[in-house]
Each structure stands twice: as structure tokens, then as C-alpha cells.
Design a protein around this motif. Structure first.
Motif, PDB file in Angstrom:
ATOM      1  N   UNK A 154       0.649  -1.176   0.121  1.00 61.45           N
ATOM      2  CA  UNK A 154       0.084   0.106  -0.070  1.00 61.45           C
ATOM      3  C   UNK A 154       0.754   1.368  -0.118  1.00 61.45           C
ATOM      4  N   UNK A 155       1.864   1.276   0.690  1.00 62.81           N
ATOM      5  CA  UNK A 155       2.612   2.388   1.014  1.00 62.81           C
ATOM      6  C   UNK A 155       3.541   2.694  -0.284  1.00 62.81           C
ATOM      7  N   UNK A 156       3.866   1.663  -0.764  1.00 61.02           N
ATOM      8  CA  UNK A 156       4.527   1.780  -2.104  1.00 61.02           C
ATOM      9  C   UNK A 156       4.070   1.706  -3.338  1.00 61.02           C
ATOM     10  N   UNK A 157       2.601   1.724  -3.230  1.00 62.24           N
ATOM     11  CA  UNK A 157       1.851   1.823  -4.147  1.00 62.24           C
ATOM     12  C   UNK A 157       2.282   0.795  -5.390  1.00 62.24           C
ATOM     13  N   UNK A 158       2.588  -0.133  -4.975  1.00 62.41           N
ATOM     14  CA  UNK A 158       2.864  -1.317  -5.946  1.00 62.41           C
ATOM     15  C   UNK A 158       1.780  -1.898  -7.062  1.00 62.41           C
ATOM     16  N   UNK A 159       2.049  -1.593  -8.386  1.00 60.68           N
ATOM     17  CA  UNK A 159       1.262  -1.827  -9.346  1.00 60.68           C
ATOM     18  C   UNK A 159       0.995  -3.545  -9.412  1.00 60.68           C
ATOM     19  N   UNK A 160      -0.515  -3.745  -9.474  1.00 56.81           N
ATOM     20  CA  UNK A 160      -0.889  -5.271  -9.516  1.00 56.81           C
ATOM     21  C   UNK A 160      -0.461  -5.848 -10.669  1.00 56.81           C
ATOM     22  N   UNK A 161       0.332  -6.883 -10.835  1.00 57.77           N
ATOM     23  CA  UNK A 161       0.770  -7.639 -11.813  1.00 57.77           C
ATOM     24  C   UNK A 161      -0.383  -7.919 -12.691  1.00 57.77           C
ATOM     25  N   UNK A 162      -0.213  -7.928 -13.982  1.00 57.34           N
ATOM     26  CA  UNK A 162      -1.673  -8.465 -15.027  1.00 57.34           C
ATOM     27  C   UNK A 162      -1.885 -10.018 -14.599  1.00 57.34           C
ATOM     28  N   UNK A 163      -1.038 -10.620 -14.369  1.00 54.52           N
ATOM     29  CA  UNK A 163      -1.312 -12.206 -14.028  1.00 54.52           C
ATOM     30  C   UNK A 163      -2.234 -12.292 -12.855  1.00 54.52           C
ATOM     31  N   UNK A 164      -1.992 -11.461 -12.049  1.00 56.50           N
ATOM     32  CA  UNK A 164      -2.895 -11.733 -10.858  1.00 56.50           C
ATOM     33  C   UNK A 164      -4.180 -11.006 -10.953  1.00 56.50           C
ATOM     34  N   UNK A 165      -4.306 -10.206 -12.252  1.00 54.48           N
ATOM     35  CA  UNK A 165      -5.423  -9.797 -12.563  1.00 54.48           C
ATOM     36  C   UNK A 165      -6.462 -10.838 -13.336  1.00 54.48           C
ATOM     37  N   UNK A 211      -0.081 -11.489 -19.846  1.00 54.22           N
ATOM     38  CA  UNK A 211       1.154 -10.860 -19.621  1.00 54.22           C
ATOM     39  C   UNK A 211       1.421  -9.507 -20.579  1.00 54.22           C
ATOM     40  N   UNK A 212       1.903  -8.681 -20.209  1.00 54.82           N
ATOM     41  CA  UNK A 212       2.144  -7.249 -21.003  1.00 54.82           C
ATOM     42  C   UNK A 212       3.269  -7.981 -22.047  1.00 54.82           C
ATOM     43  N   UNK A 213       3.504  -7.362 -23.309  1.00 50.39           N
ATOM     44  CA  UNK A 213       4.206  -7.763 -24.354  1.00 50.39           C
ATOM     45  C   UNK A 213       5.741  -7.154 -23.831  1.00 50.39           C
ATOM     46  N   UNK A 214       6.669  -8.113 -24.022  1.00 46.34           N
ATOM     47  CA  UNK A 214       8.052  -7.584 -23.567  1.00 46.34           C
ATOM     48  C   UNK A 214       8.559  -6.371 -24.346  1.00 46.34           C
ATOM     49  N   UNK A 215       9.145  -5.607 -23.553  1.00 44.93           N
ATOM     50  CA  UNK A 215       9.839  -4.438 -24.277  1.00 44.93           C
ATOM     51  C   UNK A 215      10.529  -4.849 -25.495  1.00 44.93           C
ATOM     52  N   UNK A 216      10.487  -3.782 -26.419  1.00 48.54           N
ATOM     53  CA  UNK A 216      11.461  -4.287 -27.710  1.00 48.54           C
ATOM     54  C   UNK A 216      12.839  -3.277 -27.633  1.00 48.54           C
ATOM     55  N   UNK A 217      13.054  -2.669 -26.400  1.00 49.13           N
ATOM     56  CA  UNK A 217      14.337  -2.152 -26.198  1.00 49.13           C
ATOM     57  C   UNK A 217      14.288  -0.920 -26.489  1.00 49.13           C
TER      58      UNK A 217
END
Length: 141
Positions: free
Chosen positions: A119-130, A134-140
Motif C-alpha cells: 500500500x505504502x509503495x503503491x506497487x502496481x498489481x501484476x496483470x497475471x494476478x488480475x 502478460x504485457x508484451x516484452x519491451x522491444x528495447x
């Protein structure tokens, strides 16, 4: 001290006394705790709460001890001494050992700590937990 009276049987309205007698019958005991005696000041709330508790804590897919352990954990999180003590007594009656009680306390404490960090760090919830892909891998880029 309670905000409303802890009623003796003879101080209750007939509707409340009927629920109190049902509690005795279902639990096969003459003892009716203060929680129910305070709720007896409002017979409708007493009947509603007793009915809900019987349904939720009754037979289901979770065993009775597991239900009591969950009840204790939530009561700890909510800071309800009455419920911690009454459901600890119920869990012990259902076979909870001291080792199980200590392990439960450790799990509750760890969950409280990690909850506060997330809560304090406002960690974003991973898509897999929702349940999302999964989000596509970054192309760099």
C-alpha cells in the motif's frame, strides 16, 4: 462497558428470547455469550446476525477449524478483542493447537507487514494476478 445493556433472559423481548433459546439449542449449551445478549437489545439485528452466522459458519467446503482460523485472522486485522477471544476459544474446541495458533499469528503479522509495504509503495498489481495476459516484452526502445 457496553454502550447498551447486556440483557439477562428475563429482560429480553420475546422475539429476542426465542433467538437466544435457538442459540442454546443449536450449540447444546446453557451459556449464551455477551455478544448475543447485547444484540438482544435489537431483536431484528439479533435474528439477522444469528441467521447469517449460522449459514456462514455452518457446513461448507471449508472445515470448521479453518473457518475459525479465518475468523481469528480477520478479528486480529480489525482489532476486535471480543472476537479474537471468542473465536480462539471456538478454534481450540475444534482442535487448534498452540503451534497452529502461533503460526496463524505469524501469518497475520506477515500479511499485515507486506500489505502495508504494498500500500505504502503503491506497487502496481501484476496483470497475471488480475487474470489478464502478460504485457508484451519491451522491444528495447
Amino acid at each position: 462497558m457496553s454502550l447498551v445493556p447486556v440483557l439477562d433472559d428475563d429482560e429480553m423481548k420475546p422475539e429476542a428470547r426465542a433467538v437466544i433459546n435457538e442459540i442454546r439449542d443449536v450449540r447444546q449449551t446453557d451459556f449464551v455469550n455477551n455478544f448475543w445478549r447485547v444484540l438482544a437489545n435489537d431483536p431484528a439485528a439479533l435474528k439477522r446476525t444469528w441467521g447469517s452466522l449460522r449459514e456462514v459458519m455452518g457446513p461448507g467446503t471449508l472445515d470448521p477449524l479453518t473457518k475459525e482460523l479465518i475468523y481469528i485472522a480477520v478479528s486480529i486485522a480489525n482489532g476486535c478483542e471480543y472476537c479474537i477471544r471468542s473465536h480462539t476459544a471456538a478454534a481450540r474446541a475444534r482442535g487448534m493447537s498452540e503451534a497452529q495458533m502461533m503460526e496463524l499469528q505469524s501469518v497475520v503479522a506477515m500479511a499485515s507487514e507486506t500489505n502495508r509495504l504494498a500500500i505504502g509503495l503503491q506497487v502496481p498489481v501484476d496483470d497475471v494476478f488480475k487474470g489478464l495476459p502478460p504485457a508484451p516484452a519491451s522491444s528495447g526502445d
